[in-house]
Design a protein around this motif. Structure first.
Motif, PDB file in Angstrom:
ATOM      1  N   ASN A 100      41.267 -26.704  51.025  1.00 44.82           N
ATOM      2  CA  ASN A 100      40.108 -25.921  51.464  1.00 44.82           C
ATOM      3  C   ASN A 100      40.455 -24.432  51.441  1.00 44.82           C
ATOM      4  O   ASN A 100      41.408 -23.988  52.090  1.00 44.82           O
ATOM      5  CB  ASN A 100      39.719 -26.362  52.879  1.00 44.82           C
ATOM      6  CG  ASN A 100      38.392 -25.804  53.332  1.00 44.82           C
ATOM      7  OD1 ASN A 100      38.084 -24.636  53.120  1.00 44.82           O
ATOM      8  ND2 ASN A 100      37.596 -26.630  53.984  1.00 44.82           N
ATOM      9  N   VAL A 101      39.656 -23.663  50.714  1.00 48.58           N
ATOM     10  CA  VAL A 101      39.993 -22.248  50.519  1.00 48.58           C
ATOM     11  C   VAL A 101      39.871 -21.418  51.789  1.00 48.58           C
ATOM     12  O   VAL A 101      40.370 -20.289  51.835  1.00 48.58           O
ATOM     13  CB  VAL A 101      39.137 -21.622  49.409  1.00 48.58           C
ATOM     14  CG1 VAL A 101      39.374 -22.327  48.085  1.00 48.58           C
ATOM     15  CG2 VAL A 101      37.659 -21.631  49.772  1.00 48.58           C
ATOM     16  N   GLY A 153      38.722 -26.213  46.782  1.00 45.23           N
ATOM     17  CA  GLY A 153      37.280 -26.272  46.965  1.00 45.23           C
ATOM     18  C   GLY A 153      36.852 -25.502  48.194  1.00 45.23           C
ATOM     19  O   GLY A 153      37.677 -25.091  49.020  1.00 45.23           O
ATOM     20  N   VAL A 154      35.538 -25.332  48.309  1.00 49.33           N
ATOM     21  CA  VAL A 154      34.997 -24.435  49.325  1.00 49.33           C
ATOM     22  C   VAL A 154      34.670 -25.138  50.635  1.00 49.33           C
ATOM     23  O   VAL A 154      34.358 -24.485  51.630  1.00 49.33           O
ATOM     24  CB  VAL A 154      33.761 -23.712  48.749  1.00 49.33           C
ATOM     25  CG1 VAL A 154      32.545 -24.628  48.750  1.00 49.33           C
ATOM     26  CG2 VAL A 154      33.502 -22.405  49.459  1.00 49.33           C
ATOM     27  N   GLY A 155      34.755 -26.455  50.681  1.00 50.01           N
ATOM     28  CA  GLY A 155      34.478 -27.153  51.930  1.00 50.01           C
ATOM     29  C   GLY A 155      33.014 -27.101  52.317  1.00 50.01           C
ATOM     30  O   GLY A 155      32.125 -26.979  51.471  1.00 50.01           O
ATOM     31  N   VAL A 198      33.482 -25.641  58.589  1.00 51.88           N
ATOM     32  CA  VAL A 198      34.212 -24.370  58.555  1.00 51.88           C
ATOM     33  C   VAL A 198      33.721 -23.409  59.632  1.00 51.88           C
ATOM     34  O   VAL A 198      34.490 -22.643  60.203  1.00 51.88           O
ATOM     35  CB  VAL A 198      34.089 -23.732  57.154  1.00 51.88           C
ATOM     36  CG1 VAL A 198      34.666 -22.325  57.141  1.00 51.88           C
ATOM     37  CG2 VAL A 198      34.786 -24.603  56.123  1.00 51.88           C
ATOM     38  N   GLY A 199      32.414 -23.426  59.890  1.00 51.50           N
ATOM     39  CA  GLY A 199      31.865 -22.546  60.917  1.00 51.50           C
ATOM     40  C   GLY A 199      31.498 -21.185  60.380  1.00 51.50           C
ATOM     41  O   GLY A 199      31.125 -21.028  59.212  1.00 51.50           O
ATOM     42  N   LEU A 219      38.665 -27.380  40.200  1.00 43.71           N
ATOM     43  CA  LEU A 219      37.763 -26.910  41.245  1.00 43.71           C
ATOM     44  C   LEU A 219      36.794 -28.017  41.626  1.00 43.71           C
ATOM     45  O   LEU A 219      36.176 -28.641  40.757  1.00 43.71           O
ATOM     46  CB  LEU A 219      36.995 -25.692  40.733  1.00 43.71           C
ATOM     47  CG  LEU A 219      36.067 -24.951  41.691  1.00 43.71           C
ATOM     48  CD1 LEU A 219      36.829 -24.422  42.898  1.00 43.71           C
ATOM     49  CD2 LEU A 219      35.390 -23.791  40.955  1.00 43.71           C
ATOM     50  N   ALA A 220      36.668 -28.271  42.934  1.00 43.74           N
ATOM     51  CA  ALA A 220      35.619 -29.163  43.423  1.00 43.74           C
ATOM     52  C   ALA A 220      34.279 -28.513  43.118  1.00 43.74           C
ATOM     53  O   ALA A 220      34.003 -27.415  43.590  1.00 43.74           O
ATOM     54  CB  ALA A 220      35.771 -29.404  44.918  1.00 43.74           C
TER      55      ALA A 220
END
Length: 275
Positions: free
Chosen positions: A65-66, A94-96, A101-102, A131-132
């Motif tokens: 997760n980035v 990936g960006v999640g 993440v919030g 990349l996801a």
């Protein structure tokens, strides 16, 4: 790096990913890649036990997760792992998801671009990162800045769309959930148990709506239509047909996530039909 047509996807904590006997059997059965899921840490500490306990498997992260660590940290960890296990490690990022993440989850596309910039600076080669990607814009970024795309919880129709966007010469590796069971009640119960969490994550639900599902398909634990499209269940031949559909749509590899309790037994049963 050689990528075979079949991989295994499971959470990084699955004991089988640290068991030399299990990993050796996966290699013998023809599963060429294991995807360590569940957002493994950017220090890549979960990858080394699996690499050390196997001989030829490619190990991939699905995904780092980035938002959890700076790209310099992930890049440094990549260099350590890749040096010890050349041509056997694929860094998936990936960006999640905003609900997980919030408040940090702002401008996710820009975050991906800057993260890839940081991986460039850290010397992580384009050929060894994926990349996801679900939507067209991020699939385009996967095409331009990585070795390809690792779509999660999708359909063969999405695989075809991903291939069209990323073009030839780039990886498309969809994850596919499977249940080896022929009783519809039993199979869909296992499928819905896996689906329930993801129904609260807009990245996935928006993608399913783009694929032609309706809001009613997403309600009340998911319609049978949604469940059956996303999670293939049945006998070995039925599961083989879904895998072949992804491959025919342009997938280079299909990463199987077994939802049955005895994962290795299912992978053992599926191998003769799939490999």
């Amino acid at each position: 790096m050689a990528i075979s047509r079949l991989g295994v996807w499971d959470h990084a904590g699955w004991a089988g990913f640290r068991d030399p006997e299990v990993l050796a059997e996966l290699e013998r059965l023809g599963y060429g890649t294991v995807w360590l899921g569940g957002s493994p840490p950017a220090d890549l500490s979960t990858t080394e036990p699996t690499l050390a306990a196997s001989t030829s498997l490619v190990v991939a992260t699905g995904i780092v997760n980035v938002w959890e660590a700076e790209p310099a940290a992930a890049g440094s960890a990549y260099q350590r792992v890749a040096a010890a296990y050349p041509d056997r490690f694929l860094l998936g990022i990936g960006v999640g998801h905003r609900p997980l993440v919030g408040d940090r989850y702002t401008k996710p596309y820009d975050k991906l671009v800057s993260y890839l910039d940081g991986l460039d600076e850290a010397g992580v080669p384009v050929s060894n990162r994926v990349l996801a990607a679900l939507g067209p814009k991020v699939l385009g970024l996967a095409r331009d800045r990585t070795a390809g795309a690792h779509p999660y919880f999708t359909t063969p129709e999405h695989t075809a769309q991903a291939r069209e966007i990323v073009g030839e010469g780039k990886l498309v590796v969809p994850e596919q959930k499977v249940v080896l069971a022929t009783d519809p009640v039993e199979a869909r119960a296992l499928a819905r148990k896996a689906l329930n969490f993801y129904l609260s994550l807009p990245n996935y639900t928006n993608n399913w709506l783009r694929l032609g599902f309706s809001e009613s398909d997403l309600a009340d634990g998911g319609s049978d239509r949604l469940v059956d499209a996303l999670i293939t269940w049945g006998d070995e031949d039925t599961i083989r047909e879904r895998v072949e559909a992804h491959l025919a749509a342009g997938a280079d590899q299909v990463a199987l996530q077994v939802l049955n309790e005895d994962k290795l037994s299912v992978l053992r049963s599926l191998a003769p039909a799939l490999v």
